[in-house]
Structures are given as C-alpha cells and as structure tokens.
Design a protein around this motif. Sequence first.
Motif, PDB file in Angstrom:
ATOM      1  N   LEU A  82     -36.282 -39.505 -81.910  1.00 50.69           N
ATOM      2  CA  LEU A  82     -37.001 -40.235 -80.859  1.00 50.69           C
ATOM      3  C   LEU A  82     -38.073 -41.166 -81.437  1.00 50.69           C
ATOM      4  O   LEU A  82     -38.782 -41.835 -80.689  1.00 50.69           O
ATOM      5  CB  LEU A  82     -37.663 -39.248 -79.885  1.00 50.69           C
ATOM      6  CG  LEU A  82     -36.712 -38.298 -79.134  1.00 50.69           C
ATOM      7  CD1 LEU A  82     -37.501 -37.384 -78.201  1.00 50.69           C
ATOM      8  CD2 LEU A  82     -35.665 -39.090 -78.345  1.00 50.69           C
ATOM      9  N   SER A  83     -38.197 -41.219 -82.746  1.00 47.00           N
ATOM     10  CA  SER A  83     -39.193 -42.087 -83.393  1.00 47.00           C
ATOM     11  C   SER A  83     -38.917 -43.556 -83.072  1.00 47.00           C
ATOM     12  O   SER A  83     -37.765 -44.002 -83.106  1.00 47.00           O
ATOM     13  CB  SER A  83     -39.149 -41.887 -84.916  1.00 47.00           C
ATOM     14  OG  SER A  83     -39.484 -40.566 -85.254  1.00 47.00           O
ATOM     15  N   THR A  84     -39.994 -44.299 -82.777  1.00 48.08           N
ATOM     16  CA  THR A  84     -39.837 -45.720 -82.405  1.00 48.08           C
ATOM     17  C   THR A  84     -40.792 -46.653 -83.153  1.00 48.08           C
ATOM     18  O   THR A  84     -40.806 -47.857 -82.899  1.00 48.08           O
ATOM     19  CB  THR A  84     -40.063 -45.910 -80.888  1.00 48.08           C
ATOM     20  OG1 THR A  84     -41.342 -45.354 -80.531  1.00 48.08           O
ATOM     21  CG2 THR A  84     -38.979 -45.212 -80.073  1.00 48.08           C
ATOM     22  N   VAL A 100     -47.271 -42.102 -89.923  1.00 51.13           N
ATOM     23  CA  VAL A 100     -46.473 -40.893 -90.170  1.00 51.13           C
ATOM     24  C   VAL A 100     -44.975 -41.197 -90.247  1.00 51.13           C
ATOM     25  O   VAL A 100     -44.265 -40.692 -91.111  1.00 51.13           O
ATOM     26  CB  VAL A 100     -46.734 -39.836 -89.074  1.00 51.13           C
ATOM     27  CG1 VAL A 100     -45.867 -38.602 -89.291  1.00 51.13           C
ATOM     28  CG2 VAL A 100     -48.209 -39.442 -89.061  1.00 51.13           C
ATOM     29  N   GLN A 101     -44.491 -42.053 -89.334  1.00 56.55           N
ATOM     30  CA  GLN A 101     -43.045 -42.284 -89.236  1.00 56.55           C
ATOM     31  C   GLN A 101     -42.509 -43.238 -90.302  1.00 56.55           C
ATOM     32  O   GLN A 101     -41.368 -43.085 -90.758  1.00 56.55           O
ATOM     33  CB  GLN A 101     -42.684 -42.820 -87.850  1.00 56.55           C
ATOM     34  CG  GLN A 101     -42.923 -41.844 -86.709  1.00 56.55           C
ATOM     35  CD  GLN A 101     -42.618 -42.463 -85.359  1.00 56.55           C
ATOM     36  OE1 GLN A 101     -41.855 -43.428 -85.241  1.00 56.55           O
ATOM     37  NE2 GLN A 101     -43.219 -41.921 -84.303  1.00 56.55           N
ATOM     38  N   LEU A 102     -43.319 -44.218 -90.693  1.00 56.93           N
ATOM     39  CA  LEU A 102     -42.825 -45.247 -91.618  1.00 56.93           C
ATOM     40  C   LEU A 102     -43.156 -44.888 -93.065  1.00 56.93           C
ATOM     41  O   LEU A 102     -43.880 -45.596 -93.770  1.00 56.93           O
ATOM     42  CB  LEU A 102     -43.403 -46.626 -91.249  1.00 56.93           C
ATOM     43  CG  LEU A 102     -43.140 -47.080 -89.810  1.00 56.93           C
ATOM     44  CD1 LEU A 102     -43.647 -48.498 -89.606  1.00 56.93           C
ATOM     45  CD2 LEU A 102     -41.662 -46.981 -89.456  1.00 56.93           C
ATOM     46  N   GLN A 103     -42.647 -43.762 -93.485  1.00 58.77           N
ATOM     47  CA  GLN A 103     -42.792 -43.317 -94.868  1.00 58.77           C
ATOM     48  C   GLN A 103     -41.527 -42.544 -95.228  1.00 58.77           C
ATOM     49  O   GLN A 103     -40.748 -42.167 -94.343  1.00 58.77           O
ATOM     50  CB  GLN A 103     -44.039 -42.442 -95.037  1.00 58.77           C
ATOM     51  CG  GLN A 103     -44.069 -41.199 -94.179  1.00 58.77           C
ATOM     52  CD  GLN A 103     -45.246 -40.294 -94.532  1.00 58.77           C
ATOM     53  OE1 GLN A 103     -45.225 -39.612 -95.544  1.00 58.77           O
ATOM     54  NE2 GLN A 103     -46.280 -40.303 -93.687  1.00 58.77           N
ATOM     55  N   PRO A 144     -36.150 -44.297 -95.599  1.00 58.61           N
ATOM     56  CA  PRO A 144     -37.482 -44.908 -95.533  1.00 58.61           C
ATOM     57  C   PRO A 144     -38.277 -44.647 -94.258  1.00 58.61           C
ATOM     58  O   PRO A 144     -39.447 -45.011 -94.190  1.00 58.61           O
ATOM     59  CB  PRO A 144     -37.189 -46.413 -95.679  1.00 58.61           C
ATOM     60  CG  PRO A 144     -35.778 -46.580 -95.256  1.00 58.61           C
ATOM     61  CD  PRO A 144     -35.075 -45.315 -95.592  1.00 58.61           C
ATOM     62  N   ASN A 145     -37.661 -44.051 -93.233  1.00 58.24           N
ATOM     63  CA  ASN A 145     -38.443 -43.774 -92.021  1.00 58.24           C
ATOM     64  C   ASN A 145     -37.916 -42.535 -91.294  1.00 58.24           C
ATOM     65  O   ASN A 145     -36.843 -42.013 -91.604  1.00 58.24           O
ATOM     66  CB  ASN A 145     -38.477 -44.989 -91.077  1.00 58.24           C
ATOM     67  CG  ASN A 145     -37.101 -45.364 -90.554  1.00 58.24           C
ATOM     68  OD1 ASN A 145     -36.386 -44.539 -89.999  1.00 58.24           O
ATOM     69  ND2 ASN A 145     -36.718 -46.629 -90.739  1.00 58.24           N
ATOM     70  N   GLY A 150     -33.926 -38.656 -88.474  1.00 61.86           N
ATOM     71  CA  GLY A 150     -33.621 -37.988 -87.210  1.00 61.86           C
ATOM     72  C   GLY A 150     -32.169 -38.132 -86.791  1.00 61.86           C
ATOM     73  O   GLY A 150     -31.527 -37.156 -86.378  1.00 61.86           O
ATOM     74  N   ILE A 151     -31.619 -39.353 -86.919  1.00 66.93           N
ATOM     75  CA  ILE A 151     -30.223 -39.530 -86.491  1.00 66.93           C
ATOM     76  C   ILE A 151     -29.261 -38.825 -87.464  1.00 66.93           C
ATOM     77  O   ILE A 151     -28.186 -38.388 -87.070  1.00 66.93           O
ATOM     78  CB  ILE A 151     -29.842 -41.017 -86.317  1.00 66.93           C
ATOM     79  CG1 ILE A 151     -29.945 -41.795 -87.632  1.00 66.93           C
ATOM     80  CG2 ILE A 151     -30.681 -41.661 -85.218  1.00 66.93           C
ATOM     81  CD1 ILE A 151     -29.347 -43.196 -87.572  1.00 66.93           C
ATOM     82  N   THR A 152     -29.687 -38.686 -88.718  1.00 64.28           N
ATOM     83  CA  THR A 152     -28.873 -37.936 -89.683  1.00 64.28           C
ATOM     84  C   THR A 152     -28.868 -36.456 -89.317  1.00 64.28           C
ATOM     85  O   THR A 152     -27.816 -35.799 -89.316  1.00 64.28           O
ATOM     86  CB  THR A 152     -29.416 -38.112 -91.111  1.00 64.28           C
ATOM     87  OG1 THR A 152     -29.520 -39.511 -91.403  1.00 64.28           O
ATOM     88  CG2 THR A 152     -28.509 -37.449 -92.133  1.00 64.28           C
TER      89      THR A 152
END
Length: 264
Positions: A82-84, A100-103, A144-145, A150-152
């Motif tokens: 659900l990360s956007t 947090v998400q873009l790492q 990278p994010n 999440g989709i993996t």
Amino acid sequence: MTYEGVLTKMQTEFSNPIQYYLVFENSFLSLNQLLGKPMEIQFVGYQCLNCGKKKKIFRQGFCYDCFMSSAAAGDWIMKPELSTAHLDIEDRDLEYEKKVQLQPHIVYLALSSEVKVGVTRGTQVPTRWIDQGAVQAIPIVEVPNRYLAGITEVALKNHYSDKTNWQKMLKNEIPKVDLIQERASLQNLIPNEVREYYHSDRNDLLELHYPVMSYPSKVNSLNLDKSHNYSGKLSGVKGQYLMFEDGTVFNVRTFEGYVVKIDV
C-alpha cells in the motif's frame, strides 16, 4: 535490583548467542546475564510511545489517538504493497513516508516455525529476523523502495506464510528446510518489475542462535492487563519473548508503552 520504565522492544546485538537488552530511560538490563535467575515483572501504568501521555495503549505502543493519526502507524507499515511515497502520494505525512519507504528494502525467507516470507528495510537486517525468532534467514531480493518489496511479498504469499507460528517458534518445533534451494525455486513467482533484482547465487544464508537454556513443551502467555504481577525464573530469550521455567512466556513487543517495575 529494581528497574522501572516504559517497555520498548528488546534491543539486540548479533553474536552467538544473540545478546538481549531491556533499555529504559536511565538504565538497562542485560538479559543474557539473568538466565537461570528469578525475575519479577510488575505492571505500573501506561505511557504512549508517541505522545508520552499516560493513556491506555491501543496498539504498537501507541494510544488510540496516536495510532489513528501517526504516520508511523499507517496501513503501509503492515501492508507494504500500500506504499505510495514513490508516487508522491501522501498517506498521513509524505515527508516521513518518503524517508521510510524510499530506501532499500529486502524481501526474505525466514525459518522461525515454518518457512515464511517477509519484508524489512535493509537497515533492519538482521534485527528483523532476530525479532521474529528465525533460526535461519536469506534475502530473496533487495529493491529500492517499499512498494516493490510489498508487491513481491504479495506474490509469494500465495506459496508461503507471512506470519510466524509463535508457539512453534518458542517450542523450537522447526522443520528442516534448505532455504538456499527454496530461494532458487522462486524466480517464476517474482513480479516482472522486480526480476532484475533477483539473484539466486549468493551465499548469504544467515544462522541465528538464541540464549535459551530449555524450551517449553507448553506455553502460557503473560498478559499484563490481566495479571499485574508475575514472578518466575528466566530460562531463555527468543524473538521478542522472555521465556520462563514454568512455561510462561512474555511478548515484550506486545506490551510496548506499558510502564513496568522489574526486580532481579
């Protein structure tokens, strides 16, 4: 000695065995040194880890208001898909979410009860695996994010559990599995946009050893809301659990934000 403070998840140090610490504001406890010794845990009150107010804890160490509003408790924490932030779309606080998400994130297989799939930030290796009581873990991809991780994970959840059976983990009922072989069989399950990050030929299997004198045959969870006082002899530490000789186990993570007094 008496220690008093707000519970937060145990701090760990990767070694053989793993070193565990309960850290309070003005003191800390080295739990490995307490194995075989009596310990008393007493419930004193609550203190939200976010706002610091003495309000009843709702989840993840937060009071209800903070859990519903804090960026650190957004749905994308538990559901990375659900990360956007990579789309520049805010959930609760875009600046925090980007940080947090873009790492780099790692999707991994871990063996704590059965084989499970999970996601963690690169900076949280091997802490995340220790926290779930894994005896072995291996990265599948580093992306990278958080969204790609999440989709993996979602794709692999059709084939592996994404949860640890905590009772089996604490009883040390773990099957023999070759995680290197498991990872090698995954290529066709990984989403197309992630395949470039998949490498099956690395020798990066990690083994983890915990400070446990004996494993229980039955486990009984200590609930501080129901039992305000407990005494027992510490027999081990695994995941985020304290294990006692009488089969009582205490999940420190569940009771983050609770103020306790500990006598040793």
